[in-house]
Design an enzyme around this catalytic site. Structure first.
Site, PDB file in Angstrom:
ATOM      1  CB  CYS A 265      -0.963  -0.003   1.176  1.00 48.54           C
ATOM      2  SG  CYS A 265      -2.221  -1.271   0.987  1.00 48.54           S
TER       3      CYS A 265
HETATM    4  P1  NAD Z   1      -4.560  -8.886  -3.845  1.00 52.16           P
HETATM    5  O1  NAD Z   1      -3.697  -8.844  -5.059  1.00 52.16           O
HETATM    6  O2  NAD Z   1      -4.120  -9.639  -2.642  1.00 52.16           O
HETATM    7  O3  NAD Z   1      -5.995  -9.456  -4.246  1.00 52.16           O
HETATM    8  C1  NAD Z   1      -6.671  -9.116  -5.409  1.00 52.16           C
HETATM    9  C2  NAD Z   1      -7.432 -10.354  -5.891  1.00 52.16           C
HETATM   10  O4  NAD Z   1      -8.252  -9.994  -6.981  1.00 52.16           O
HETATM   11  C3  NAD Z   1      -6.542 -11.489  -6.366  1.00 52.16           C
HETATM   12  O5  NAD Z   1      -6.884 -12.681  -5.677  1.00 52.16           O
HETATM   13  C4  NAD Z   1      -6.858 -11.605  -7.861  1.00 52.16           C
HETATM   14  O6  NAD Z   1      -6.764 -12.926  -8.351  1.00 52.16           O
HETATM   15  C5  NAD Z   1      -8.273 -11.088  -7.904  1.00 52.16           C
HETATM   16  N1  NAD Z   1      -8.756 -10.603  -9.216  1.00 52.16           N
HETATM   17  C6  NAD Z   1      -8.048  -9.952 -10.159  1.00 52.16           C
HETATM   18  N2  NAD Z   1      -8.858  -9.631 -11.201  1.00 52.16           N
HETATM   19  C7  NAD Z   1     -10.089 -10.083 -10.871  1.00 52.16           C
HETATM   20  C8  NAD Z   1     -11.356 -10.039 -11.536  1.00 52.16           C
HETATM   21  N3  NAD Z   1     -11.506  -9.454 -12.724  1.00 52.16           N
HETATM   22  N4  NAD Z   1     -12.416 -10.616 -10.904  1.00 52.16           N
HETATM   23  C9  NAD Z   1     -12.276 -11.205  -9.708  1.00 52.16           C
HETATM   24  N5  NAD Z   1     -11.102 -11.268  -9.027  1.00 52.16           N
HETATM   25  C10 NAD Z   1     -10.033 -10.711  -9.617  1.00 52.16           C
HETATM   26  O7  NAD Z   1      -4.844  -7.356  -3.476  1.00 52.16           O
HETATM   27  P2  NAD Z   1      -5.136  -6.748  -2.009  1.00 52.16           P
HETATM   28  O8  NAD Z   1      -3.895  -6.583  -1.249  1.00 52.16           O
HETATM   29  O9  NAD Z   1      -6.279  -7.470  -1.420  1.00 52.16           O
HETATM   30  O10 NAD Z   1      -5.603  -5.277  -2.432  1.00 52.16           O
HETATM   31  C11 NAD Z   1      -6.845  -5.036  -3.036  1.00 52.16           C
HETATM   32  C12 NAD Z   1      -7.116  -3.547  -2.995  1.00 52.16           C
HETATM   33  O11 NAD Z   1      -7.259  -3.129  -1.633  1.00 52.16           O
HETATM   34  C13 NAD Z   1      -5.993  -2.680  -3.572  1.00 52.16           C
HETATM   35  O12 NAD Z   1      -6.547  -1.566  -4.200  1.00 52.16           O
HETATM   36  C14 NAD Z   1      -5.218  -2.253  -2.336  1.00 52.16           C
HETATM   37  O13 NAD Z   1      -4.534  -1.036  -2.522  1.00 52.16           O
HETATM   38  C15 NAD Z   1      -6.344  -2.084  -1.327  1.00 52.16           C
HETATM   39  N6  NAD Z   1      -5.928  -2.229   0.067  1.00 52.16           N
HETATM   40  C16 NAD Z   1      -5.050  -3.206   0.418  1.00 52.16           C
HETATM   41  C17 NAD Z   1      -4.685  -3.343   1.758  1.00 52.16           C
HETATM   42  C18 NAD Z   1      -3.689  -4.388   2.165  1.00 52.16           C
HETATM   43  O14 NAD Z   1      -3.200  -4.301   3.300  1.00 52.16           O
HETATM   44  N7  NAD Z   1      -3.374  -5.371   1.339  1.00 52.16           N
HETATM   45  C19 NAD Z   1      -5.219  -2.492   2.731  1.00 52.16           C
HETATM   46  C20 NAD Z   1      -6.152  -1.540   2.337  1.00 52.16           C
HETATM   47  C21 NAD Z   1      -6.493  -1.408   0.990  1.00 52.16           C
END
Ligand code: NAD
Length: 427
Positions: A265
Site C-alpha cells: 500500500c
Molecule cells: P490482492 O492482489 O491480494 O488481491 C486481489 C485479488 O483480486 C486477487 O486474488 C486476484 O486474483 C483477484 N482478481 C483480479 N482480477 C479479478 C477479476 N476481474 N475478478 C475477480 N477477481 C479478480 O490485493 P489486495 O492486497 O487485497 O488489495 C486489493 C485492494 O485493496 C488494492 O486496491 C489495495 O490497494 C487495497 N488495500 C489493500 C490493503 C492491504 O493491506 N493489502 C489495505 C487496504 C487497501
C-alpha cells in the site's frame, strides 16, 4: 444481507470472512481457481491471524467462493470490488484490473432484476469511482446509476498482519456515495460494528484513503531523515522520537526509524497520488521526497556493511526477514528486495531466512539460499542484515556465536544480543 466480494486476496478474503462473521451471507469471486477452491475448503489464500478460524467456521455455509461473477452478482444485493490497483510503469495507478472487474459486474447487472449496489473498496485515485467505474457499469449493463443501481466508495484501512482485528474494530468507516439509497445500504452492512460511519461523496472517500496512507508514509520518512541526521551527530534518535511522540498532536506511532516502509500500500499509494497530482498540473514536492527518502534508506545498510566488511564478493551474508513487516507472508515492496538485489550486485552469497515469507521471495530471487532457521542462515556467515521486525529475532543470542565474523547491521532496532560487531541503520 447478501454480499458479493469481487477479488479474494488480502482485502477481499478478510472482508468476506468478517462480513460472514457479523451475520451476512457472502459470495467470494476470484479469477484464480486455486484461491476459490481453497476458500471453499476453509483454507485461507493468505496468512492472516484469525482468518483460518473464520473461514473454517463459515466456508460452505454463510460463505462460498466461485469464479462465476454473474452468479455472485445475481445472488446478492451488494458487490464489493476488492481487486488490486498496482502501480503502472511511471508509478501512477494502473486501473486495468478495476476496469475488468467493473466490466464483469456490469455484464452481470444487465441480467439482474432489481436494485443492486456496487461498492469500490480497492484503493483508487480520486474521481475513479465516478469517472471510470460508474461509466463502465452503465455501458455494460445498459442501466442507469442512481436509478437502477447504486455506486459507492468504501475505502479499507486494515493493516496486514492485523487485518481481521482491524476490520472488526475499525477507527473509521467511510462511505462515499452520490445517492442516499446506495450510501444507506452500505452503512447498513456495518450496523454490527462499534464505529460511526462517515458519509461523504465518492471522490472525498477516495482522497481520505490516500491522505491517510500518505501521512503515515510521511511520518516514517520523516523519522528516517531525523534518524540519519541523529546518527551523524551521535544522538539516539529513538530517545528523540519517544519524546517527540508525547506531543498529542503527533502521537508516538510510525516514528521508529529504520529500513523504510514497504508493503502493497504505502509505496504504491503515495506514488499513485503523485501521479494523480501531476495529471492535474500540481507538483507534489513533499510526496516525492517521502518516496526518495524511502528508496535511499535500505541501501544505507549495504554502505555500512561495506564499510565494516570490505569487499563483499564471495562473502556469506545472512538476511534475516523477507516479509515487508512482521506477522505476514507478504513481500510486496519489502525493503529486503532492494537489499538482496544490491548484495547480489556486489557479489555476496545470500542466506535468507523468514518465518513465513521465503516461499514468496523464491519467486523474486530463485537463486539465493533459503534457510529453515535464523541459526542456519547465521552459521559461518561473514555478516548479517536484519530486515523485518519478527518477534523471534528479538530472542536471537547464542545463534550469533556460529557466525564467522559477528557483523550485524540492524534495520529495525530489534537485536538485543551482546558481544556483536553491531551497528544500527540510524543509531
Ligand atoms: P490482492 O492482489 O491480494 O488481491 C486481489 C485479488 O483480486 C486477487 O486474488 C486476484 O486474483 C483477484 N482478481 C483480479 N482480477 C479479478 C477479476 N476481474 N475478478 C475477480 N477477481 C479478480 O490485493 P489486495 O492486497 O487485497 O488489495 C486489493 C485492494 O485493496 C488494492 O486496491 C489495495 O490497494 C487495497 N488495500 C489493500 C490493503 C492491504 O493491506 N493489502 C489495505 C487496504 C487497501
Amino acid at each position: 444481507m447478501k454480499v458479493s466480494v469481487i477479488g479474494s486476496g488480502y482485502v477481499g478474503s478478510v472482508t468476506a470472512a468478517c462480513f460472514a462473521d457479523v451475520g451476512h451471507e457472502v459470495v467470494c469471486v476470484d479469477i484464480d481457481e486455486k484461491k476459490v477452491e481453497q476458500i471453499n475448503k476453509g483454507v485461507p489464500p493468505i496468512y492472516e491471524e484469525g482468518l483460518e478460524e473464520l473461514l473454517g467456521k463459515y466456508a460452505g455455509k454463510r460463505l462460498i467462493a466461485t469464479t462465476d461473477s454473474v452468479f455472485a452478482v445475481q445472488d446478492t444485493e451488494i458487490s464489493f470490488i476488492c481487486v488490486g490497483t498496482p502501480s503502472g510503469e511511471d508509478g501512477s495507478i494502473d486501473l486495468s484490473i478495476v476496469r475488468a472487474a467493473a466490466g464483469s459486474i456490469g455484464e452481470a447487472l444487465a441480467k439482474k432484476e432489481g436494485y443492486h449496489v456496487v461498492v469500490v473498496k480497492s484503493t483508487v485515485v480520486p474521481e475513479t469511482t465516478e469517472k471510470v467505474v460508474l461509466p463502465i457499469l452503465e455501458e455494460k449493463s445498459g442501466k442507469k446509476a442512481g436509478k437502477d443501481f447504486g455506486v459507492a466508495m468504501n475505502p479499507e484501512f486494515l493493516r496486514e498482519g492485523k487485518a481481521v482485528y482491524d476490520f472488526m474494530h475499525p477507527d473509521k468507516i467511510v462511505v462515499g456515495a452520490n445517492d442516499r439509497r446506495a450510501g444507506d445500504l452500505v452503512s447498513e452492512l456495518y450496523r454490527g460494528f462499534d464505529c460511526e460511519v462517515t458519509h461523504t461523496i465518492p471522490r472525498t472517500a477516495e482522497m481520505i484513503k490516500y491522505a491517510n496512507n500518505s501521512f503515515l508514509a510521511t511520518k516514517i520518512s520523516f523519522a528516517n531523515e531525523i534518524g540519519n541526521i541523529c546518527k551523524k551527530l551521535g544522538i539516539d534518535t529513538y530517545e528523540v522520537m519517544q519524546a517527540v511522540g508525547k506531543d498529542f498532536r503527533i502521537s508516538p506511532n510510525f516514528l521508529n526509524s529504520g529500513a523504510g516502509f514497504g508493503g502493497s500500500c504505502f509505496p504504491k499509494d503515495v506514488k499513485a497520488l503523485i501521479g494523480k497530482a501531476k495529471d492535474i498540473g500540481y507538483e507534489p514536492l513533499l510526496l516525492e521526497s517521502v518516496i526518495a527518502v524511502n528508496e535511499k534508506q535500505p541501501l544505507l545498510m549495504t554502505e555500512i556493511l561495506e564499510r565494516k566488511a570490505g569487499d563483499l564478493k564471495g562473502k556469506k551474508v545472512a538476511v534475516l526477514g523477507l516479509a515487508f513487516k512482521n506477522d505476514t507472508d507478504d513481500i510486496r515492496e519489502s525493503r529486503a528486495i532492494p537489499i538482496i538485489a544490491e548484495l547480489l550486485r556486489l557479489g555476496a552469497r545470500i542466506f535468507a531466512y523468514d518465518p513465513m515469507a521465503a516461499g514468496s521471495m523464491k519467486r523474486v530471487f530463485p537463486t539465493i539460499e533459503y534457510c529453515k532457521s535464523a541459526a542456519e542462515a547465521l552459521k559461518d556467515a561473514d555478516a548479517c542484515l536484519v530486515m523485518t521486525e519478527w518477534e523471534e529475532f528479538k530472542e536471537l543470542d547464542a545463534e550469533f556465536e556460529d557466525m564467522k565474523e559477528k557483523i550485524v547491521i540492524d534495520g529495525r532496532r530489534i537485536i538485543r544480543a551482546k558481544g556483536l560487531d553491531y551497528e544500527g541503520l540510524c543509531w
